[in-house]
Design a protein around this motif. Structure first.
Motif, PDB file in Angstrom:
ATOM      1  N   UNK A 168       0.969  -1.371   0.068  1.00 24.39           N
ATOM      2  CA  UNK A 168      -0.100   0.005  -0.127  1.00 24.39           C
ATOM      3  C   UNK A 168       0.411   1.429  -0.206  1.00 24.39           C
ATOM      4  N   UNK A 169       1.372   0.859   0.558  1.00 29.26           N
ATOM      5  CA  UNK A 169       2.592   2.222   0.971  1.00 29.26           C
ATOM      6  C   UNK A 169       3.970   2.580   0.261  1.00 29.26           C
ATOM      7  N   UNK A 170       4.283   0.796  -0.194  1.00 31.47           N
ATOM      8  CA  UNK A 170       5.846   0.762  -0.941  1.00 31.47           C
ATOM      9  C   UNK A 170       7.274   0.952   0.068  1.00 31.47           C
ATOM     10  N   UNK A 171       6.841   0.802   1.216  1.00 33.45           N
ATOM     11  CA  UNK A 171       7.744   0.687   2.790  1.00 33.45           C
ATOM     12  C   UNK A 171       8.297  -0.600   2.728  1.00 33.45           C
ATOM     13  N   UNK A 172       8.989  -1.044   2.595  1.00 32.35           N
ATOM     14  CA  UNK A 172       9.207  -2.502   2.725  1.00 32.35           C
ATOM     15  C   UNK A 172       8.945  -3.097   4.287  1.00 32.35           C
ATOM     16  N   UNK A 173       9.718  -1.782   4.986  1.00 35.07           N
ATOM     17  CA  UNK A 173      10.426  -2.656   6.354  1.00 35.07           C
ATOM     18  C   UNK A 173       9.815  -1.693   7.677  1.00 35.07           C
ATOM     19  N   UNK A 174       9.146  -1.609   8.367  1.00 34.70           N
ATOM     20  CA  UNK A 174       8.601  -0.734   9.330  1.00 34.70           C
ATOM     21  C   UNK A 174       8.683  -1.114  10.762  1.00 34.70           C
ATOM     22  N   UNK A 175       9.523  -0.873  11.291  1.00 36.55           N
ATOM     23  CA  UNK A 175      10.899  -0.716  12.613  1.00 36.55           C
ATOM     24  C   UNK A 175       9.307  -1.143  13.498  1.00 36.55           C
ATOM     25  N   UNK A 176       8.560  -0.434  14.056  1.00 42.22           N
ATOM     26  CA  UNK A 176       8.037  -0.825  15.116  1.00 42.22           C
ATOM     27  C   UNK A 176       7.133  -2.421  15.184  1.00 42.22           C
ATOM     28  N   UNK A 177       6.473  -2.580  14.152  1.00 40.79           N
ATOM     29  CA  UNK A 177       5.853  -3.957  13.296  1.00 40.79           C
ATOM     30  C   UNK A 177       6.519  -4.755  13.333  1.00 40.79           C
ATOM     31  N   UNK A 178       8.300  -4.625  13.376  1.00 42.65           N
ATOM     32  CA  UNK A 178       8.907  -5.327  12.488  1.00 42.65           C
ATOM     33  C   UNK A 178       9.355  -5.558  14.839  1.00 42.65           C
ATOM     34  N   UNK A 179       9.669  -4.798  15.414  1.00 40.43           N
ATOM     35  CA  UNK A 179       9.882  -5.410  16.991  1.00 40.43           C
ATOM     36  C   UNK A 179       8.571  -6.055  18.156  1.00 40.43           C
ATOM     37  N   UNK A 180       7.158  -5.613  17.390  1.00 42.23           N
ATOM     38  CA  UNK A 180       6.185  -6.147  17.694  1.00 42.23           C
ATOM     39  C   UNK A 180       6.894  -7.859  17.210  1.00 42.23           C
ATOM     40  N   UNK A 181       6.634  -7.811  15.841  1.00 43.01           N
ATOM     41  CA  UNK A 181       6.281  -9.703  15.374  1.00 43.01           C
ATOM     42  C   UNK A 181       7.687  -9.960  16.235  1.00 43.01           C
ATOM     43  N   UNK A 210       0.427   4.234  13.394  1.00 41.90           N
ATOM     44  CA  UNK A 210      -0.550   5.813  13.707  1.00 41.90           C
ATOM     45  C   UNK A 210       0.019   6.122  12.288  1.00 41.90           C
ATOM     46  N   UNK A 211       1.616   6.254  12.683  1.00 46.36           N
ATOM     47  CA  UNK A 211       2.061   7.835  11.804  1.00 46.36           C
ATOM     48  C   UNK A 211       1.079   7.141   9.481  1.00 46.36           C
ATOM     49  N   UNK A 212       0.878   5.837   9.499  1.00 45.70           N
ATOM     50  CA  UNK A 212       0.387   4.701   8.312  1.00 45.70           C
ATOM     51  C   UNK A 212      -0.720   5.721   7.739  1.00 45.70           C
ATOM     52  N   UNK A 213      -1.730   6.212   9.110  1.00 52.04           N
ATOM     53  CA  UNK A 213      -2.780   6.396   8.987  1.00 52.04           C
ATOM     54  C   UNK A 213      -2.959   7.641   9.223  1.00 52.04           C
ATOM     55  N   UNK A 214      -2.164   8.971   9.455  1.00 50.06           N
ATOM     56  CA  UNK A 214      -2.130  10.190   9.484  1.00 50.06           C
ATOM     57  C   UNK A 214      -1.599  10.330   8.156  1.00 50.06           C
ATOM     58  N   UNK A 215      -0.869  10.064   7.676  1.00 50.23           N
ATOM     59  CA  UNK A 215      -0.643  10.198   6.012  1.00 50.23           C
ATOM     60  C   UNK A 215      -1.886  10.554   5.571  1.00 50.23           C
ATOM     61  N   UNK A 216      -3.068  10.041   5.791  1.00 52.87           N
ATOM     62  CA  UNK A 216      -4.312  10.256   4.620  1.00 52.87           C
ATOM     63  C   UNK A 216      -4.986  10.780   5.241  1.00 52.87           C
TER      64      UNK A 216
END
Length: 500
Positions: free
Chosen positions: A284-297, A493-499
């Motif tokens: 959806x965003x073209x960003x391959x890595x989401x650090x926060x979600x990676x840490x959560x995983x 949260x940052x991805x939602x604020x972009x929209x």
């Protein structure tokens, strides 16, 4: 004549002519019903509505406003279908699954830890007290019979052995009663019954002892009644109590011998949801890595590994406690009980002056089964085919050697009795010298008790290991799952604020 006829018909337009088919004029009273009547005169009725009376006027219907709940639902659904809405829904699902997996895993480990503590503090001690109760009752009966056949004043060591066995029986009744569940009314009633009958038994034994000291033959009848009460009433009740409690230990341990599969499933589902969320955001965003979600995983993976390690280790300790502790202890206890029954029958035959030849074959079969069971728990795995050993301190080896000596002494006592040497048979059966039946049985019983204690120690050690394995797991799992849920919020949260 003709003139008279014409005069009778009359002229045209007369009153009679109207009945002959003249046409009424418009506006007459006999006119057509379709014509306007004089009452209306063709004018509209006063006060009539437009279109009334078959008119073609269009009616004006008012439009009702839409219900507020429906408007809100429609607006909410339209918001959900937007990209920020789908992100929010995906994030909420991920948070709920992560928290659910952590809560279920933590509660499962807590339940297992509570079970281990209950098993160590209540269930297993009651089973051990039941086993001690049965053994003490059998020893008391055997000691009473042995003391009686010595005649007169019995040896002090036999008297002390009898009194100690009665005291151990009373202590075991108290210990079992304290550990029983208050809802187990059947076991409580059995203990009360055993306690009441034990008082009757000791009274009969003392009466037999008193008569025996003054050489009154009725003493043997009292002792026979006491032994019959023990063998037919008290010991069966004690055996039933032990069977119920030992079965409870085995069933409880077996229930928790499998890993927590439900926790594994929920935590695995949480990992899958987080991976899908990151892949969707990538497309959806073209960003391959989401650090926060990676840490959560990674935190959820750590929670899964912690739960898996603790679950498998605890399940393994439970299974080994059942196979290496509870099962051997139960089997050895039953064989010890069988041997004690043989010893009680051996001494009772001498009290009743019964020829032992009739019970020799049955006695040999029972003691042969005892020996076969002991052989299974020797150290030599190649010879026995069993990897469970209870002979680390030599208890099983000593029990087998003492059993062989006891069986040989029984055969010698039987031979003396059949030769008419009743006193010689008594000396072998009750003697405490090397090679005597009494000494060999005492050594055998002590070795059996040592082997049973070794099996019990194995059971309790395994259960305690399972308890300590999961002691710090619940709090750590809750902390990791909470941090993982927070990581989902930070990552989305940052991805939602972009929209917005």
């Amino acid at each position: 004549m003709r003139a008279r006829t014409l005069a009778r018909r009359g002229t045209p337009g007369s009153s009679d002519g109207t009945r002959s088919g003249s046409t009424p004029t418009p506006g007459s009273s006999s006119g057509s019903a379709t014509g306007p009547g004089p009452a209306t005169g063709g004018r509209p009725v006063a006060g009539g509505r437009p279109g009334a009376g078959g008119g073609s006027g269009e009616s004006g219907t008012a439009v009702q406003p839409r219900h507020p709940v429906r408007r809100r639902a429609a607006r909410f659904w339209s918001d959900v279908l937007t990209t920020p809405g789908r992100m929010s829904v995906f994030a909420v699902v991920a948070i709920l699954v992560v928290l659910a997996g952590g809560i279920v895993a933590s509660s499962t480990i807590t339940q297992r830890q509570s079970y281990h503590e209950t098993l160590l503090a209540e269930v297993e001690p009651v089973a051990n007290a039941s086993q001690t109760l049965y053994s003490s009752l059998t020893i008391a009966d055997s000691a009473a019979n042995t003391a009686f056949i010595t005649g007169g004043i019995e040896p002090a060591e036999l008297r002390e052995r009898y009194l100690q066995a009665i005291a151990d029986s009373s202590s075991s009744i108290i210990a079992a009663a304290q550990g029983l569940d208050r809802t187990d009314t059947e076991s409580i009633d059995q203990l009360a019954h055993i306690n009441a009958q034990l008082a009757t038994y000791t009274g009969l034994v003392e009466t037999a002892r008193t008569n025996n000291r003054v050489a009154n033959p009725v003493g043997s009848a009292y002792l026979a009644s006491a032994s019959a009460l023990m063998q037919d009433t008290i010991l069966p009740a004690a055996a039933d109590l032990y069977d119920r409690q030992s079965t409870s230990v085995g069933q409880s341990d077996r229930e928790w011998s499998s890993p927590p599969w439900g926790s594994f499933f929920l935590l695995g589902l949480a990992i899958a949801v987080l991976v899908l969320l990151q892949q969707w955001l990538w497309r959806l965003t073209g960003r391959r890595i989401n650090p926060a979600l990676g840490v959560a995983s990674l935190l959820v993976v750590a929670t899964f590994l912690l739960t898996m390690i603790a679950g498998f280790l605890a399940a393994n300790d439970n299974a080994k406690g059942l196979s290496e502790g509870a099962a051997p202890m139960n089997e050895l206890t039953r064989q010890r009980i069988n041997a004690q029954k043989v010893r009680a029958q051996e001494t009772l035959n001498l009290v009743r002056r019964t020829d032992p030849e009739g019970s020799a074959a049955e006695r040999a079969a029972v003691l042969g089964g005892v020996r076969d069971t002991l052989t299974v728990y020797l150290d030599d795995e190649e010879e026995t085919g069993n990897d469970i050993s209870l002979d680390s301190h030599g208890a099983v080896t000593e029990a087998i050697e003492a059993l062989d000596e006891w069986m040989a002494a029984q055969n010698r006592a039987d031979s003396r009795y059949q030769q008419g040497d009743y006193q010689g048979a008594i000396e072998i059966s009750s003697g405490q010298d090397a090679g005597d039946s009494g000494a060999a049985f005492d050594e055998f019983d002590e070795s059996m008790q040592a082997a049973i204690e070794e099996a019990r120690d194995t059971l309790r050690t395994r259960i305690d290991n399972a308890r300590r394995t999961s002691s710090s797991g619940p709090d750590l799992i809750i902390a990791l799952s909470t941090l993982a849920a927070f990581g989902v919020v930070v990552g989305i949260a940052p991805r939602i604020r972009e929209y917005l």
